[in-house]
Design an enzyme around this catalytic site. Structure first.
Site, PDB file in Angstrom:
ATOM      1  N   HIS A 288     -10.452  63.715  28.813  1.00 10.36           N
ATOM      2  CA  HIS A 288     -10.458  65.068  28.693  1.00 10.36           C
ATOM      3  C   HIS A 288     -10.217  65.864  29.942  1.00 10.36           C
ATOM      4  CE1 HIS A 288     -12.270  63.940  24.968  1.00 10.36           C
ATOM      5  NE2 HIS A 288     -12.378  65.248  24.377  1.00 10.36           N
TER       6      HIS A 288
ATOM      7  N   GLU B  45      -7.677  90.308  13.313  1.00 11.52           N
ATOM      8  CA  GLU B  45      -6.066  90.168  13.135  1.00 11.52           C
ATOM      9  C   GLU B  45      -6.151  89.077  11.856  1.00 11.52           C
ATOM     10  OE1 GLU B  45      -4.460  87.926  16.419  1.00 11.52           O
ATOM     11  OE2 GLU B  45      -5.908  86.807  16.748  1.00 11.52           O
TER      12      GLU B  45
ATOM     13  N   TYR C 181       2.187  78.139  23.713  1.00 14.23           N
ATOM     14  CA  TYR C 181       3.822  78.392  23.086  1.00 14.23           C
ATOM     15  C   TYR C 181       3.887  79.797  22.879  1.00 14.23           C
ATOM     16  CZ  TYR C 181       1.582  79.667  18.540  1.00 14.23           C
ATOM     17  OH  TYR C 181       1.013  80.286  17.366  1.00 14.23           O
TER      18      TYR C 181
ATOM     19  N   LEU D 292      -4.857  87.970  19.471  1.00 14.51           N
ATOM     20  CA  LEU D 292      -3.684  87.628  20.222  1.00 14.51           C
ATOM     21  C   LEU D 292      -2.875  89.058  20.618  1.00 14.51           C
ATOM     22  CD1 LEU D 292      -1.840  85.270  21.304  1.00 14.51           C
ATOM     23  CD2 LEU D 292      -0.253  85.864  19.554  1.00 14.51           C
TER      24      LEU D 292
ATOM     25  N   ARG E 102      -6.367  58.452  28.179  1.00 10.64           N
ATOM     26  CA  ARG E 102      -6.733  59.415  27.539  1.00 10.64           C
ATOM     27  C   ARG E 102      -8.132  60.029  28.000  1.00 10.64           C
ATOM     28  NH1 ARG E 102     -10.838  60.838  23.625  1.00 10.64           N
ATOM     29  NH2 ARG E 102     -10.249  62.638  22.463  1.00 10.64           N
TER      30      ARG E 102
ATOM     31  N   LYS F 134      -2.344  82.141  23.665  1.00  7.58           N
ATOM     32  CA  LYS F 134      -1.298  81.541  22.547  1.00  7.58           C
ATOM     33  C   LYS F 134      -1.479  79.975  22.592  1.00  7.58           C
ATOM     34  CE  LYS F 134       2.676  83.102  19.917  1.00  7.58           C
ATOM     35  NZ  LYS F 134       2.266  83.091  18.677  1.00  7.58           N
TER      36      LYS F 134
ATOM     37  N   ARG G 262       3.483  87.015  28.438  1.00 13.71           N
ATOM     38  CA  ARG G 262       2.629  86.336  27.598  1.00 13.71           C
ATOM     39  C   ARG G 262       2.284  84.985  27.834  1.00 13.71           C
ATOM     40  NH1 ARG G 262       2.083  87.416  21.226  1.00 13.71           N
ATOM     41  NH2 ARG G 262       3.960  86.009  21.434  1.00 13.71           N
TER      42      ARG G 262
HETATM   43  N1  PDD Z   1       2.219  84.003  15.571  1.00 14.84           N
HETATM   44  N2  PDD Z   1      -1.963  86.860  16.035  1.00 14.84           N
HETATM   45  C1  PDD Z   1      -1.908  85.659  15.781  1.00 14.84           C
HETATM   46  C2  PDD Z   1      -2.895  84.678  15.649  1.00 14.84           C
HETATM   47  C3  PDD Z   1      -0.629  85.182  15.736  1.00 14.84           C
HETATM   48  O1  PDD Z   1      -0.458  83.511  15.541  1.00 14.84           O
HETATM   49  C4  PDD Z   1       0.324  85.632  15.959  1.00 14.84           C
HETATM   50  C5  PDD Z   1       2.024  85.281  15.843  1.00 14.84           C
HETATM   51  C6  PDD Z   1       0.257  86.996  15.920  1.00 14.84           C
HETATM   52  C7  PDD Z   1       1.604  88.090  16.162  1.00 14.84           C
HETATM   53  O2  PDD Z   1       2.231  88.217  17.582  1.00 14.84           O
HETATM   54  P1  PDD Z   1       3.739  88.517  17.861  1.00 14.84           P
HETATM   55  O3  PDD Z   1       3.907  89.796  17.260  1.00 14.84           O
HETATM   56  O4  PDD Z   1       3.939  88.305  19.423  1.00 14.84           O
HETATM   57  O5  PDD Z   1       4.430  87.432  17.136  1.00 14.84           O
HETATM   58  C8  PDD Z   1      -0.932  87.466  15.921  1.00 14.84           C
HETATM   59  C9  PDD Z   1       3.558  83.359  15.505  1.00 14.84           C
HETATM   60  C10 PDD Z   1       4.529  84.020  14.994  1.00 14.84           C
HETATM   61  C11 PDD Z   1       3.294  82.062  15.010  1.00 14.84           C
HETATM   62  O6  PDD Z   1       2.328  81.348  15.513  1.00 14.84           O
HETATM   63  O7  PDD Z   1       4.396  81.356  14.292  1.00 14.84           O
END
Ligand code: PDD
Length: 292
Positions: free
Chosen positions: A106, A183, A36, A207, A104, A151, A55
């Protein structure tokens, strides 16, 4: 902004929320098998769309999928969603799952059609008061998987970590892996040490945030000293300033870490500088001066 009939895009159609349905055999639903993006939209303008789509492409390739749409096609779809509420600040959620087959299993099926879903929601950016006072954070052991650069919609660890932080009266958890601060559960991490802005280098363990990259760009543009280097727990605890960045948090100061004051307990001077640069950038985007 209330949800209007065309705020949902699902598999080629623009639909009212109530009519947007997917199969219970969708692999996103069964396995969290999907990726996403969350894309801010300032005054009707999609923020750093090319970066988000790049990304998305990287995430898709990492899970053995290819982008089902070209950047131009995505821009058209997302613009149509955004234009339901012209000129407003919105948050776009875009999700692609591997899709559904008849059973279903995997194992990744050879032939399967991905499920494409996007929606526009009202922007949920931090209010001025929170930006001015900063937030509390706690450190927690990073118990996520080894591919945090993807992501992925599989967010159970992030959900539980963030929830643990909130239960402890904090707004975010800063995640520690092998004695290094990586992070936040939903954001990227910066500290200031000796006046230098420091953020961990990109790796499989975090991320690659779009806001993170913009903050570094702004640092370069304004001649601020910065380093992309690992942050040990000791460095985090001794930091003059701590910031978190994300599409929804923007640039946010952490003023309390594990119950200890960070600096003098208020957002620091380097933070204030960066927050101003970020605000200016956003204002230029809203005014149409900056285009992405
Ligand atoms: N999340 N690290 C993680 C684990 C995140 O989930 C996010 C953002 C970021 C920052 O990424 P960006 O600057 O591209 O938003 C870093 C989004 C906002 C979410 O999951 O809703």
């Amino acid at each position: 902004m209330t949800t209007t009939p065309s705020d949902i895009y699902l598999n080629g159609q623009f639909l009212p929320l109530e009519e947007a349905k997917i199969s219970v055999l969708d692999r996103g639903f069964l396995f969290g098998d999907g990726v996403y993006e969350v894309i801010p939209c300032y005054a009707g303008r999609l923020f750093r769309l090319e970066h988000h789509l790049q990304r998305l492409d990287n995430s898709l390739r990492a899970i053995q999928m290819t982008s089902p749409k070209s950047p131009e096609e995505w821009r058209e779809i997302l613009s149509r969603l955004v234009n339901q509420h012209p000129g407003t600040d919105q948050s776009i959620y875009l999700q692609i799952t591997r899709g559904a087959t008849g059973k279903r299993d995997h194992a990744i099926p050879k032939h399967i059609t991905p499920t494409l879903f996007a929606m526009s929601q009202p922007a949920r950016y931090p209010d001025a008061a929170t930006l001015a006072t900063g937030i509390k954070a706690i450190t927690l052991e990073d118990n996520r998987w080894q591919r945090c650069d993807i992501k992925a919609i599989t967010l159970l660890a992030n959900v539980l970590l963030r929830s643990e932080a909130m239960d402890q009266g904090a707004a975010e958890a800063i995640l520690i892996r092998d004695n290094q601060a990586m992070e936040g559960a939903t954001s990227n991490l910066f500290i200031v040490q000796g006046g230098v802005i420091i953020t961990p280098p990109k790796s499989d363990h975090l991320l690659p945030g779009i806001t993170r990259d913009l903050v570094l760009e702004l640092a370069i543009q304004h001649g601020m000293a910065y380093q992309e280097t690992p942050i040990s727990v000791a460095a985090l605890q001794a930091a003059e300033e701590i910031w978190l960045t994300s599409s929804t948090k923007e640039v946010m100061a952490v003023v309390d870490l594990d119950g200890q004051r960070v600096g003098n307990g208020q957002p620091g001077p380097i933070y204030s500088q960066m927050a101003n640069y970020y605000r200016d950038y956003k204002a230029r985007l809203q005014a149409g001066i900056e285009t992405t």
